[in-house]
Write an enzyme that holds these catalytic residues in place. Structure first.
Site, PDB file in Angstrom:
ATOM      1  N   ASP A 121       1.306  -7.697   2.329  1.00  9.64           N
ATOM      2  CA  ASP A 121       1.402  -6.262   2.058  1.00  9.64           C
ATOM      3  C   ASP A 121       2.863  -5.813   1.881  1.00  9.64           C
ATOM      4  O   ASP A 121       3.427  -5.159   2.751  1.00  9.64           O
ATOM      5  CB  ASP A 121       0.731  -5.499   3.210  1.00  9.64           C
ATOM      6  CG  ASP A 121       0.387  -4.069   2.824  1.00  9.64           C
ATOM      7  OD1 ASP A 121       0.925  -3.575   1.816  1.00  9.64           O
ATOM      8  OD2 ASP A 121      -0.412  -3.434   3.547  1.00  9.64           O
ATOM      9  N   SER A 151       4.070   2.159   8.448  1.00  9.60           N
ATOM     10  CA  SER A 151       3.836   1.179   7.396  1.00  9.60           C
ATOM     11  C   SER A 151       5.123   0.917   6.646  1.00  9.60           C
ATOM     12  O   SER A 151       5.810   1.853   6.236  1.00  9.60           O
ATOM     13  CB  SER A 151       2.794   1.676   6.421  1.00  9.60           C
ATOM     14  OG  SER A 151       1.536   1.347   6.883  1.00  9.60           O
ATOM     15  N   HIS A 170       0.821  -1.217   0.000  1.00 10.30           N
ATOM     16  CA  HIS A 170       0.000   0.000   0.000  1.00 10.30           C
ATOM     17  C   HIS A 170       0.854   1.267   0.000  1.00 10.30           C
ATOM     18  O   HIS A 170       0.350   2.338  -0.290  1.00 10.30           O
ATOM     19  CB  HIS A 170      -1.046  -0.017   1.124  1.00 10.30           C
ATOM     20  CG  HIS A 170      -0.544   0.292   2.496  1.00 10.30           C
ATOM     21  ND1 HIS A 170      -0.206  -0.671   3.420  1.00 10.30           N
ATOM     22  CD2 HIS A 170      -0.329   1.471   3.122  1.00 10.30           C
ATOM     23  CE1 HIS A 170       0.181  -0.098   4.546  1.00 10.30           C
ATOM     24  NE2 HIS A 170       0.117   1.202   4.390  1.00 10.30           N
TER      25      HIS A 170
HETATM   26  N1  ARG Z   1      -4.588   0.444   7.599  1.00  4.90           N
HETATM   27  C1  ARG Z   1      -3.307   0.477   6.976  1.00  4.90           C
HETATM   28  C2  ARG Z   1      -2.732   1.899   7.058  1.00  4.90           C
HETATM   29  O1  ARG Z   1      -3.208   2.710   7.773  1.00  4.90           O
HETATM   30  C3  ARG Z   1      -3.343  -0.035   5.590  1.00  4.90           C
HETATM   31  C4  ARG Z   1      -4.049   0.818   4.586  1.00  4.90           C
HETATM   32  C5  ARG Z   1      -4.054   0.287   3.193  1.00  4.90           C
HETATM   33  N2  ARG Z   1      -4.887  -0.867   3.004  1.00  4.90           N
HETATM   34  C6  ARG Z   1      -6.214  -0.835   2.718  1.00  4.90           C
HETATM   35  N3  ARG Z   1      -6.885  -1.938   2.619  1.00  4.90           N
HETATM   36  N4  ARG Z   1      -6.847   0.307   2.515  1.00  4.90           N
HETATM   37  O2  ARG Z   1      -2.122   2.460   6.212  1.00  4.90           O
HETATM   38  N1  GLU Z   2      -1.111   1.290   7.625  1.00  3.45           N
HETATM   39  C1  GLU Z   2      -0.504   2.321   8.401  1.00  3.45           C
HETATM   40  C2  GLU Z   2       0.482   3.156   7.583  1.00  3.45           C
HETATM   41  O1  GLU Z   2       0.306   3.341   6.413  1.00  3.45           O
HETATM   42  C3  GLU Z   2       0.122   1.733   9.574  1.00  3.45           C
HETATM   43  C4  GLU Z   2      -0.939   1.319  10.460  1.00  3.45           C
HETATM   44  C5  GLU Z   2      -1.051   2.215  11.648  1.00  3.45           C
HETATM   45  O2  GLU Z   2      -1.649   3.295  11.576  1.00  3.45           O
HETATM   46  O3  GLU Z   2      -0.514   1.770  12.638  1.00  3.45           O
HETATM   47  O4  GLU Z   2       1.398   3.739   8.109  1.00  3.45           O
END
Ligand code: ARG
Ligand code: GLU
Length: 706
Positions: A221, A641, A85
């Site tokens: 990921d 991330s 991502h």
């Molecule tokens: N929650 C993770 C972050 O904050 C992954 C986001 C990307 N993945 C998704 N399914 N939208 O970045």
């Molecule tokens: N998916 C998040 C990022 O893009 C990390 C997840 C979080 O917020 O801890 O940094």
């Protein structure tokens, strides 16, 4: 048993002190503050192994990737790992309906096939220093806040210039603990970063927005890049003559995994946390800001999804936009749940009462909390209106284009600015659906009209209703008439002479929407919002200082601010609700349980099904299966991330990519019972590179632990 043990631990640590595994620590202070504790928990290296300015240390293998992620080097030839991502924008930019790398994955089979990415940058931290004394030189208690911040800005600039002088480095001074301490950061930026590999989205984004922020998780990921440098190994703009960068240090990969209870740490660039905000600030978040923002995004996401179902082209065009909108939408929901469940508002109120009792007779501190609370009440209507403008008006894509075309005076643009403008327009239309935008604009402006108090209503919404009978009819007409929805018309327009462009864009019906909202925002919302915040900020400096003075034995960690940090903890399951316990590891079996060719988020590639059927896991087989993801107690946030999660010897176990839903509250309050970061196991990453991508040759340049 587990519960009672944790309770005991909390009691032992004392109320208000740092809870086990909580905190994001500055690497240059870790030796002084935390290394003993880390070692007591199993860490086998020294502080110098983590951070050292003279010798290569682990920090030299970590980069800030683009502006919002972390990456790590895993070979002597600049090979870099980050999340799928995080590389999504780059993968998407090379994807089209014919050549859909997002769907099918991309694997460079030689260095020549690695793809350059204009605008992508990675930054290494060269060094960091405490510069509090120098920054505060000449700052007097008698100064006004304005004088104080001018002085600080002046000193900081001088420090930055001196630090970067005669080098190609970039230096920046950042405040910590709300301006009680300052650190200088010196970075080396590389801008030739090429895409090497990415799994199909059905692996890299497996579970999609359905599983996002959730455990159990089965997402691969990751994506792979390579950092290139000039022949002198120094940063250089993209050139075919560039060569793979030889880093001072790269990570060793462990294929042993970690068991529950094993020590781990995460090294990366967490973005923002708000651990010390007052109960009033949390109250706004939980009771007002989040619920409204969630509702607005639900509406937008439904519109996008409906249109994405109708056309493959729209699905690709809006994949990234959808994911971005959904990400915070879902995070806010988990955060609210967690904060409410843990009674964080009450907990903070009680801590504030204690603070006030302590501060009662102290001139410096007695006034702080009452003043902060009063200011927050004053701020609330402006914060609410500001949230609404951003989430409604700001969600209309056309407004973004209008801003770019209406704001500048076209007669004053130089050649570079013209080029940028043309590029912006081309990029905009590459991923634009006028249908989605029209439907979004109608619904967002209706919600604004319905929920925002009279004093923050722009004139245009009343005009719409008077002239057309409804906002819907007015916006429909606007989309019928505006030239901003047509790439052809905009490109024709840009061929006119600058004077004529100025006139034409201002005559477009979008211009009035743009101007009215902007006027309101710039004169009716932002000035007050900023003024109140300018009063809040210095109070936090005093509040923070007071908290530190009151609890002398407690080690406070600074809020995240996109600087390099270390968080440590252990692999650990948790109990998300009554009668449920989550194991810390997932495996390929779980992917197969979720696999469903009819559900977009769970439709895995046939090659993965075949490998599973044949149990063809090669060297990645562990107890007849392949481990996929795991959770641990490391305190992380957005920006982490792509961060490496490492074992006690500093070897790579996996890539951090998320937190569990219950733990998104950790940006405000870390709870050791439920806060867990989620990582993809490096063995699954290697399995996918090798068995799905057929790019096993990349493994030859990696170094594996004995
Ligand atoms: N929650 C993770 C972050 O904050 C992954 C986001 C990307 N993945 C998704 N399914 N939208 O970045
Ligand atoms: N998916 C998040 C990022 O893009 C990390 C997840 C979080 O917020 O801890 O940094």
């Amino acid at each position: 048993m587990r519960k009672r043990f944790t309770l005991l631990l909390i009691l032992l640590l004392g109320f208000g002190s740092v809870r086990a595994d909580e905190g994001m620590w500055l690497p240059n202070l870790i030796g002084k503050l935390k290394i003993k504790d880390m070692q007591a928990q199993g860490f086998q290296l020294t502080a110098k192994d983590l951070y050292d300015v003279n010798e290569g240390s682990l920090k030299d293998a970590i980069v800030r990737f683009s502006s919002g992620c972390t990456g790590e080097l895993v070979s002597a030839d600049g090979l870099l790992l980050t999340n799928h991502h995080c590389g999504y924008g780059q993968i998407q930019a090379y994807s089209s309906v014919e050549n859909d790398y997002l769907t099918h994955g991309f694997w460079a089979m030689s260095r020549e096939q690695e793809l350059p990415n204009p605008g992508l940058k990675v930054s290494f931290l060269v060094r960091m220093d405490d510069v509090t004394k120098q920054v505060l030189r000449g700052v007097r208690p008698s100064m006004t806040e304005q004088q104080r911040s001018d002085k600080i800005a002046e000193n900081s600039l001088a420090i930055e210039e001196k630090a970067a002088a005669n080098t190609h480095y970039r230096a920046s001074v950042e405040p910590f603990y709300y301006g009680n301490q300052y650190f200088l950061f010196v970075y080396e930026d590389f801008e030739d970063v090429r895409l090497v590999g990415a799994p199909p989205s059905s692996i890299g984004k497996f579970g999609g927005d359905t599983d996002n922020w959730m455990w159990p998780r089965h997402t691969g990921d990751f994506s792979i890049f390579r950092v290139y440098a000039g022949p002198d190994n120094k940063p250089a703009p993209y050139s075919p003559e560039n060569v793979p960068y030889q880093p001072k240090r790269f990570l060793t990969v462990s294929t042993q995994g970690a068991a529950e209870g094993d020590f781990t740490f995460v090294y990366g660039f967490p973005g923002r946390t708000y651990e010390y905000i007052t109960s009033e600030a949390v109250r706004y978040m939980v009771e007002k800001g989040n619920p409204h923002k969630i509702n607005l995004r639900t509406i937008r996401l439904n519109i996008m999804s409906e249109e994405q179902e109708k056309s493959v082209q729209t699905r690709i065009q809006y994949a990234f936009k959808h994911a971005r909108v959904a990400n915070s939408w879902k995070k806010w929901q988990g955060e609210m749940k967690g904060l409410i469940r843990r009674n964080v508002i009450r907990e903070k109120e009680e801590a504030e009462l204690d603070f006030m009792a302590w501060a009662q007779n102290k001139k410096e501190y007695a006034h702080v909390l009452p003043e902060l609370n009063a200011l927050y009440r004053e701020l609330e209507p402006y914060a609410f209106a500001r949230d609404y403008v951003n989430e409604t008006y700001g969600a209309i894509e056309l407004v973004g284009l209008a801003t770019t075309l209406i704001t500048p005076d076209m007669t004053e643009l130089d050649e570079r600015q013209w080029n940028n403008l043309h590029n912006y327009v081309a990029d905009f239309f590459k991923n634009y659906s006028p249908v989605i935008d029209r439907r979004t604009a109608i619904r967002m402006l209706q919600e604004y009209d319905r929920n925002v108090p009279e004093m923050f209503q722009p004139a245009i919404l009343a005009d719409y209703k008077n002239q057309y009978g409804s906002i819907e009819a007015a916006v429909d007409d606007l989309f019928d008439r505006t030239m901003f929805v047509s790439q052809d018309q905009i490109e024709e327009l840009l061929k006119l002479d600058p004077e004529a462009i100025n006139v034409a864009v201002k005559a477009d019906p979008v211009a009035q929407l743009y101007q009215d909202f902007n006027r309101l925002y710039r004169s009716g919302i932002l000035p007050e919002y900023n003024r109140i915040n300018r009063e809040i900020t210095p109070l936090y400096r005093v509040y923070m200082k007071g908290m530190m003075e009151r609890e002398k034995s407690r080690i406070f960690y600074p809020d995240a601010n996109s600087t390099l940090r270390i968080a440590y903890g252990k692999v650990n399951g948790y109990a998300p609700m009554d009668a449920v316990y989550y194991e810390p590891y997932t495996s390929i079996e779980g992917i197969m349980e979720k696999d469903d060719p009819h559900v977009y988020d769970y439709d895995i590639p046939q090659s993965l099904r075949d490998l599973y059927a044949a149990k063809d896991y090669g060297r990645w087989k562990v107890n007849g299966s392949v481990p996929v993801c795991f959770i641990a107690t490391n305190h992380t946030t957005g920006g982490n991330s792509g961060s490496p999660i490492l074992n006690a010897k500093g070897e790579l176990l996996g890539l951090n990519f998320d937190r569990t839903w219950e733990s998104t509250m950790s940006d405000v309050r870390y709870d050791p019972e439920i806060c867990r970061n989620i990582s993809v196991d490096i063995r699954y990453v290697l399995f996918v590179i090798d068995k799905i991508g057929g790019a096993g040759y990349l493994l030859n340049e990696m170094r594996f632990a004995e």
